[in-house]
Design an enzyme around this catalytic site. Sequence first.
Site, PDB file in Angstrom:
ATOM      1  N   ASP A 159      -3.513 -18.173   0.705  1.00 52.91           N
ATOM      2  CA  ASP A 159      -4.543 -18.867  -0.095  1.00 52.91           C
ATOM      3  C   ASP A 159      -5.236 -19.927   0.751  1.00 52.91           C
ATOM      4  O   ASP A 159      -6.467 -20.068   0.727  1.00 52.91           O
ATOM      5  CB  ASP A 159      -3.962 -19.445  -1.399  1.00 52.91           C
ATOM      6  CG  ASP A 159      -2.660 -20.231  -1.199  1.00 52.91           C
ATOM      7  OD1 ASP A 159      -2.094 -20.201  -0.077  1.00 52.91           O
ATOM      8  OD2 ASP A 159      -2.209 -20.873  -2.169  1.00 52.91           O
ATOM      9  N   LYS A 200       2.743 -15.411   2.429  1.00 53.70           N
ATOM     10  CA  LYS A 200       2.895 -16.179   1.190  1.00 53.70           C
ATOM     11  C   LYS A 200       4.378 -16.498   1.064  1.00 53.70           C
ATOM     12  O   LYS A 200       5.052 -16.144   0.081  1.00 53.70           O
ATOM     13  CB  LYS A 200       2.362 -15.331   0.010  1.00 53.70           C
ATOM     14  CG  LYS A 200       2.265 -16.058  -1.314  1.00 53.70           C
ATOM     15  CD  LYS A 200       1.169 -17.118  -1.366  1.00 53.70           C
ATOM     16  CE  LYS A 200       1.278 -17.905  -2.668  1.00 53.70           C
ATOM     17  NZ  LYS A 200       0.378 -19.080  -2.685  1.00 53.70           N
ATOM     18  N   ASP A 242      -6.434  -6.745   4.139  1.00 53.62           N
ATOM     19  CA  ASP A 242      -7.561  -6.081   3.478  1.00 53.62           C
ATOM     20  C   ASP A 242      -8.523  -7.129   2.922  1.00 53.62           C
ATOM     21  O   ASP A 242      -9.736  -7.076   3.142  1.00 53.62           O
ATOM     22  CB  ASP A 242      -7.035  -5.184   2.350  1.00 53.62           C
ATOM     23  CG  ASP A 242      -8.160  -4.487   1.611  1.00 53.62           C
ATOM     24  OD1 ASP A 242      -9.061  -3.945   2.283  1.00 53.62           O
ATOM     25  OD2 ASP A 242      -8.157  -4.501   0.361  1.00 53.62           O
ATOM     26  N   ASP A 279     -12.467  -8.647   4.682  1.00 55.28           N
ATOM     27  CA  ASP A 279     -13.794  -8.639   4.051  1.00 55.28           C
ATOM     28  C   ASP A 279     -14.394 -10.043   4.045  1.00 55.28           C
ATOM     29  O   ASP A 279     -15.584 -10.233   4.283  1.00 55.28           O
ATOM     30  CB  ASP A 279     -13.726  -8.113   2.604  1.00 55.28           C
ATOM     31  CG  ASP A 279     -13.851  -6.599   2.533  1.00 55.28           C
ATOM     32  OD1 ASP A 279     -13.466  -5.918   3.514  1.00 55.28           O
ATOM     33  OD2 ASP A 279     -14.335  -6.085   1.509  1.00 55.28           O
ATOM     34  N   TYR A 327       0.831  -1.216   0.000  1.00 53.82           N
ATOM     35  CA  TYR A 327       0.000   0.000   0.000  1.00 53.82           C
ATOM     36  C   TYR A 327       0.859   1.256   0.000  1.00 53.82           C
ATOM     37  O   TYR A 327       0.477   2.277  -0.550  1.00 53.82           O
ATOM     38  CB  TYR A 327      -0.897   0.033   1.247  1.00 53.82           C
ATOM     39  CG  TYR A 327      -2.236  -0.617   1.078  1.00 53.82           C
ATOM     40  CD1 TYR A 327      -2.347  -1.939   0.685  1.00 53.82           C
ATOM     41  CD2 TYR A 327      -3.402   0.098   1.334  1.00 53.82           C
ATOM     42  CE1 TYR A 327      -3.580  -2.537   0.555  1.00 53.82           C
ATOM     43  CE2 TYR A 327      -4.645  -0.495   1.201  1.00 53.82           C
ATOM     44  CZ  TYR A 327      -4.731  -1.812   0.812  1.00 53.82           C
ATOM     45  OH  TYR A 327      -5.958  -2.396   0.683  1.00 53.82           O
TER      46      TYR A 327
HETATM   47  C1  IPM Z   1     -10.303  -0.928   4.121  1.00 52.07           C
HETATM   48  C2  IPM Z   1     -10.569  -0.314   2.780  1.00 52.07           C
HETATM   49  C3  IPM Z   1      -9.393   0.565   2.413  1.00 52.07           C
HETATM   50  C4  IPM Z   1      -8.197  -0.343   2.311  1.00 52.07           C
HETATM   51  C5  IPM Z   1      -9.577   1.391   1.124  1.00 52.07           C
HETATM   52  C6  IPM Z   1     -10.783   2.272   1.194  1.00 52.07           C
HETATM   53  C7  IPM Z   1      -8.353   2.200   0.797  1.00 52.07           C
HETATM   54  O1  IPM Z   1     -10.817  -1.304   1.829  1.00 52.07           O
HETATM   55  O2  IPM Z   1     -10.169  -0.173   5.092  1.00 52.07           O
HETATM   56  O3  IPM Z   1     -10.225  -2.148   4.195  1.00 52.07           O
HETATM   57  O4  IPM Z   1      -7.932  -0.953   1.260  1.00 52.07           O
HETATM   58  O5  IPM Z   1      -7.475  -0.446   3.299  1.00 52.07           O
HETATM   59 MG    MG Z   2     -10.889  -3.246   2.631  1.00 51.04          MG
END
Ligand code: IPM
Ligand code: MG
Length: 355
Positions: free
Chosen positions: A223, A191, A247, A251, A141
Site C-alpha cells: 500500500d 504485505k 500486476d 499498471d 494466480y
Molecule cells: C498482465 C495482465 C495479465 C495478468 C492478465 C491478462 C491475465 O494483466 O500481464 O499484467 O494479470 O497477469
Molecule cells: Mg496486468
Amino acid sequence: MAKKIVVIPGDGIGSEITTSAVEVLKKVAEKFSLDLEYDYKDAGGTAYDKFGVPLPDDTLNACKEADGVLFGAVGGDKWDNVDPALRPEKAILGLRKGLGLYANLRPVKVADSLVEYSPLKPELVKGVDLVIVRELVGGIYFGEKCESEMKDGAERAWDLENYSVPEVDRISKLAFETAKLRRGKVTSVDKANVLATSRLWRRTVAEMAKNYSDVELNNMYVDNCAMQLATHPSQFDVILTGNLFGDILSDEAAVVGGSIGMMPSASIGECTSLYEPIHGSAPDIAGKGIANPVGTILSAAMLLRYSLGEEEAAQAIEKAVDSALDKGWRTADLWREGFKKATTEEMTKAVIECL
Ligand code: IPM
Ligand code: MG
C-alpha cells in the site's frame, strides 16, 4: 542458423501491433545481418473461436522450440461469458506456466519528450528509471481455487495465495542480478504486516541479499509502495514483488511513465522467453489502424537483447523509437496540437526510417 521467433498476435489490436514489431525486426535484421524466421500461432479468443481452446498444444509446443516469443494481447468482451477455464486470458497464463516464465521484467523509463504525458507533475517524473521484477508463475494466480461452494448457508469462492522458498529465491536472485547492472537498489514489496506468504517472502529475500553486498535492499508494504509510486517515483531502481502485487503496481508505474501504450515487458523463462507490451487487446480500437505499436516494438527490442544476445540491435530499435518521438510523431493516444498524428503504420514507418 536462423533464429526462430514465434509470433502470437492474439486478439483485438494484437495483429496490428505485432505486424508493426515484425516489420521493425525485419529492418533491423537486414541492418545487422541477423537471420530471423517467423512462425505465426494462434492464442486467446481467436484460438478459442477456431479450436475451442485458448492455448492449442500446437502453439505451446512451437513456443517451446522457439528462440523467443513475441506476443500481442488477448481478451475482449466477446468472450466475457465463456467458461472461466477457457477464457482468452488462460492463453497467457498457460504460456507462463507451460514455458516456466517465472520472471516478468517491466521497465519504466520516461523519455524527456514524454514527461508531459504523465499525470504527475513534470518535476516528479523527470529521471524516473525503474524496473519491476514480478514473480509470474506462482502466488494467488496459480494457487488452488474454488469458483463456488456452499459454506454455512452462503455461497463463497476462494483463491489460495502461497509461495515456497525456492520460488522466492529464484525471483529475488534475478532482481539482485538486475540491480547489480543498474543503480544497485532493490525494493522488495510485500504485505508482511498481514500475510504469512509475505513474511516468508521477506525472510527469503533478506537471505538472498547477503550474497549481494553491493546491492541495497529496502522492504516496503504494497500500500505504501502504491503511494510512493505516485508521490516519489524516482526513488525506485528495482522493485521486486509477487504476482498479484506486481500486476497492480506495474499498471500504476506504466501510467506514471506517461503512456501504457509505450511499455514493453519480458517474461524470462527456463528455456524460451516471451515478450509482450503491457497494455491489453483494446477491443474498442481494434481494426482501426490507430493503436500505438511502440510497446510491442520495444518488446521486440527486449527479445533481441535477452533471447538473442543482440544488444546493439536492441539499442538501435530503442534509439529509433526515441528519434521518431523527437521528430514529433505521436499515435492517437498521445497526440496533441503541434505534433504529427500517426496511424499504427505511419508510426512504424517513422521508427523504421530512424533505424
Ligand atoms: C498482465 C495482465 C495479465 C495478468 C492478465 C491478462 C491475465 O494483466 O500481464 O499484467 O494479470 O497477469
Ligand atoms: Mg496486468
